[in-house]
Motif scaffolding. Structure first.
Motif, PDB file in Angstrom:
ATOM      1  N   GLY A   9       0.821  -1.212   0.000  1.00 15.28           N
ATOM      2  CA  GLY A   9       0.000   0.000   0.000  1.00 15.28           C
ATOM      3  C   GLY A   9       0.853   1.260   0.000  1.00 15.28           C
ATOM      4  O   GLY A   9       1.664   1.461   0.907  1.00 15.28           O
ATOM      5  N   VAL A  13      -0.002   7.018   4.369  1.00 16.58           N
ATOM      6  CA  VAL A  13       0.569   6.390   5.564  1.00 16.58           C
ATOM      7  C   VAL A  13       1.660   5.378   5.180  1.00 16.58           C
ATOM      8  O   VAL A  13       2.752   5.369   5.768  1.00 16.58           O
ATOM      9  CB  VAL A  13      -0.529   5.718   6.425  1.00 16.58           C
ATOM     10  N   ASP A  32       2.009  -0.993  -4.783  1.00 12.50           N
ATOM     11  CA  ASP A  32       0.619  -0.524  -4.800  1.00 12.50           C
ATOM     12  C   ASP A  32      -0.052  -0.976  -6.094  1.00 12.50           C
ATOM     13  O   ASP A  32       0.559  -0.988  -7.161  1.00 12.50           O
ATOM     14  CB  ASP A  32       0.526   1.000  -4.678  1.00 12.50           C
ATOM     15  N   ALA A  33      -1.329  -1.329  -5.954  1.00 13.76           N
ATOM     16  CA  ALA A  33      -2.105  -1.794  -7.104  1.00 13.76           C
ATOM     17  C   ALA A  33      -2.323  -0.659  -8.116  1.00 13.76           C
ATOM     18  O   ALA A  33      -2.486  -0.914  -9.309  1.00 13.76           O
ATOM     19  CB  ALA A  33      -3.448  -2.314  -6.604  1.00 13.76           C
ATOM     20  N   LYS A  34      -2.295   0.580  -7.648  1.00 16.17           N
ATOM     21  CA  LYS A  34      -2.579   1.709  -8.540  1.00 16.17           C
ATOM     22  C   LYS A  34      -1.413   1.985  -9.476  1.00 16.17           C
ATOM     23  O   LYS A  34      -0.268   1.769  -9.127  1.00 16.17           O
ATOM     24  CB  LYS A  34      -2.820   2.978  -7.703  1.00 16.17           C
ATOM     25  N   SER A  45     -11.384  13.467   1.686  1.00  9.52           N
ATOM     26  CA  SER A  45     -11.175  14.907   1.834  1.00  9.52           C
ATOM     27  C   SER A  45      -9.771  15.147   2.372  1.00  9.52           C
ATOM     28  O   SER A  45      -9.097  14.213   2.793  1.00  9.52           O
ATOM     29  CB  SER A  45     -12.167  15.507   2.826  1.00  9.52           C
ATOM     30  N   ILE A  47      -8.729  17.651   5.054  1.00  5.07           N
ATOM     31  CA  ILE A  47      -8.733  18.706   6.071  1.00  5.07           C
ATOM     32  C   ILE A  47      -7.769  18.285   7.178  1.00  5.07           C
ATOM     33  O   ILE A  47      -7.954  17.231   7.795  1.00  5.07           O
ATOM     34  CB  ILE A  47     -10.146  18.909   6.672  1.00  5.07           C
ATOM     35  N   ARG A  94      -5.308  16.110  -1.955  1.00  4.95           N
ATOM     36  CA  ARG A  94      -4.761  14.845  -1.468  1.00  4.95           C
ATOM     37  C   ARG A  94      -3.837  14.179  -2.492  1.00  4.95           C
ATOM     38  O   ARG A  94      -2.873  13.507  -2.117  1.00  4.95           O
ATOM     39  CB  ARG A  94      -5.904  13.897  -1.107  1.00  4.95           C
ATOM     40  N   ILE A 118      -0.737  -7.002  -4.800  1.00  2.00           N
ATOM     41  CA  ILE A 118      -0.226  -8.215  -4.149  1.00  2.00           C
ATOM     42  C   ILE A 118      -1.431  -9.082  -3.771  1.00  2.00           C
ATOM     43  O   ILE A 118      -2.265  -8.683  -2.963  1.00  2.00           O
ATOM     44  CB  ILE A 118       0.594  -7.862  -2.877  1.00  2.00           C
ATOM     45  N   ASP A 261      -5.148   3.164   8.033  1.00  4.31           N
ATOM     46  CA  ASP A 261      -6.536   2.690   8.016  1.00  4.31           C
ATOM     47  C   ASP A 261      -6.617   1.177   8.183  1.00  4.31           C
ATOM     48  O   ASP A 261      -7.591   0.658   8.738  1.00  4.31           O
ATOM     49  CB  ASP A 261      -7.217   3.081   6.692  1.00  4.31           C
ATOM     50  N   GLY A 273      -7.745  10.130   9.359  1.00  6.60           N
ATOM     51  CA  GLY A 273      -6.813   9.051   9.686  1.00  6.60           C
ATOM     52  C   GLY A 273      -5.369   9.341   9.346  1.00  6.60           C
ATOM     53  O   GLY A 273      -4.481   8.579   9.715  1.00  6.60           O
ATOM     54  N   ILE A 274      -5.140  10.445   8.642  1.00 11.09           N
ATOM     55  CA  ILE A 274      -3.774  10.668   8.156  1.00 11.09           C
ATOM     56  C   ILE A 274      -2.807  11.012   9.300  1.00 11.09           C
ATOM     57  O   ILE A 274      -1.712  10.454   9.375  1.00 11.09           O
ATOM     58  CB  ILE A 274      -3.763  11.811   7.105  1.00 11.09           C
TER      59      ILE A 274
END
Ligand SMILES: Cc1cc2nc3c(=O)[nH]c(=O)nc-3n(C[C@H](O)[C@H](O)[C@H](O)COP(=O)(O)OP(=O)(O)OC[C@H]3O[C@@H](n4cnc5c(N)ncnc54)[C@H](O)[C@@H]3O)c2cc1C
Length: 370
Positions: A9, A13, A32-34, A45, A47, A94, A118, A261, A273-274
């Motif tokens: 990932g 994070v 990463d899959a992307k 978002s 913020i 982001r 993966i 996450d 969560g960041i």
């Protein structure tokens, strides 16, 4: 190959954890899959409290879209306005932030491979190599957590958000939070201005709700809560996503660790969560370093991050549980009472978006000296 880390990932994070590991001289490869880092970032978002953004450890200035002085909390007809004397938060792009994190990870020495998902079998093979430490930074619905049998996340929030142009924004430096259990079950709706006429509108509902986040969003838009904000405005996109609301009761098992996450290191009040995820990423890097060089246990990561942040995460959960169980009429009374008791002044002065424990500490310390 010696002891090394496989990070699954490349979200903010995962990239922060990889950077911290590489800075300590640890061999780390991120998958990463992307195809491109930051793809899909528009689903969430951006913020961040100013102090929190500083803790990610990069210069975020090229990612900043707007600055916020506070927020208006609304339930029924009641509004509570929390506006600080100084700017409180940044609204960040982001995707740009993710790119900055990737550049920082690569310059620290991490290897990043994109476009490579993966699979479950490969995860098991990787974990069988005793020289590998596997880190699941694979997001809210973590496959790593499922494959290695980590305890479940007990509640999720389903979200939908969209961007509107030509919106009639009253104050582009104030976000809006809208509470109504009839519309945003156990969470809230929000507005976040990007500029004087572009606004993000979003809604979150508990996964226990009986409708979809898209249906809840339509209800929110049609509810009249937004006043004239969207009169003549044009919707330019729309994305559904998911946020974990509780942390997993275990985040290390053998040579497999979870962060961000995937571990549920998220503020239950807002779903942010960041900042906690990246703070835990630094703790993870220390634990891995001490494991490789001093032979200490990887479990120290678990002990350390809980020791440092579980009080704040519990306070967020407590506040979430409280507000999410209120009916609109009770929430109105709650806001009215809060105003009478000076909540606007209190939050404007002592407010800390990330760490309520520090907010209380500041309040009591001031109380002692003033
Ligand atoms: C609507 C919404 C609004 C939010 N607003 C805020 C906010 O204002 N502030 C804030 O702090 N947080 C916010 N959050 C939460 C924040 O987005 C998350 O906490 C954060 O993205 C978590 O980062 P991460 O790196 O742990 O996971 P992710 O960002 O989810 O990254 C996980 C990565 O893992 C990859 N991956 C998954 N499985 C595999 C696999 N098998 N192989 C390879 N790669 C894989 C994915 O492609 C993804 O890139 C919001 C979330 C949502 C949904």
């Amino acid at each position: 190959m010696g002891r090394h880390v496989i990070m699954i990932g490349a979200g903010i994070v995962g990239l922060t954890a990889a950077k911290e590991l590489a800075l300590k001289g640890i061999d780390v490869e991120v998958f990463d899959a992307k195809e491109r880092v930051g793809d899909g970032a528009e689903k969430a978002s951006g913020i961040f409290s100013m102090s929190g953004l500083g803790r990610i450890g990069i210069d975020p200035k090229h990612s900043i879209l707007n600055t916020l002085d506070g927020a208006v909390l609304q339930a029924g007809k009641e509004r509570l306005r929390v506006k600080a004397k100084r700017p409180m938060a940044y609204v960040v792009d982001r995707a740009v932030l993710a790119e900055l994190c990737m550049e920082a990870a690569i310059s620290a020495g991490a290897k990043v491979t994109l476009g490579k998902k993966i699979g479950k079998e490969r995860m098991r093979e990787l974990a069988n190599d005793e020289n590998s430490i596997i880190v699941g930074a694979d997001g809210a619905v973590s496959t790593v957590a499922a494959v290695f049998g980590f305890p479940a996340i007990k509640e999720y929030v389903l979200t939908y958000k969209a961007e509107y142009r030509n919106a009639k924004i009253e104050d582009s430096r104030m976000a809006g939070l809208f509470f109504s259990n009839d519309i945003a079950y156990r969470f809230f709706g929000w507005t976040c201005p990007y500029s004087s006429d572009v606004v993000e509108l979003g809604i979150g509902i508990s996964d226990r709700a009986k409708i979809t986040s898209t249906a809840a969003f339509s209800k929110f838009v049609g509810s009249g809560m937004l006043g004239g904000l969207l009169d003549g405005a044009e919707k330019v996109n729309g994305y559904a996503s998911i946020i974990p609301l509780t942390s997993r009761s275990r985040t290390v098992k053998g040579n497999v660790m979870l962060v961000g996450d995937a571990a549920g290191q998220v503020k239950a009040t807002t779903g942010g969560g960041i900042i906690f995820g990246c703070s835990c990423a630094k703790i993870l890097a220390n634990a891995v370093h001490n494991n490789i060089h001093k032979g200490s246990k990887l479990e120290l990561y678990e002990k350390e991050w809980r020791g440092r942040y579980s009080l704040d995460l519990k306070l967020h959960s407590f506040l979430h549980d409280y507000y999410s169980n209120l009916r609109v009429s009770n929430f109105e009374v709650f806001l009215k009472l809060s105003k009478l008791l000076g909540a606007e002044e209190f939050f404007s002065r002592y407010g800390d978006m990330d760490r309520p424990s520090l907010m209380l500490k500041r309040f009591f310390l001031r109380g002692l000296v003033e």
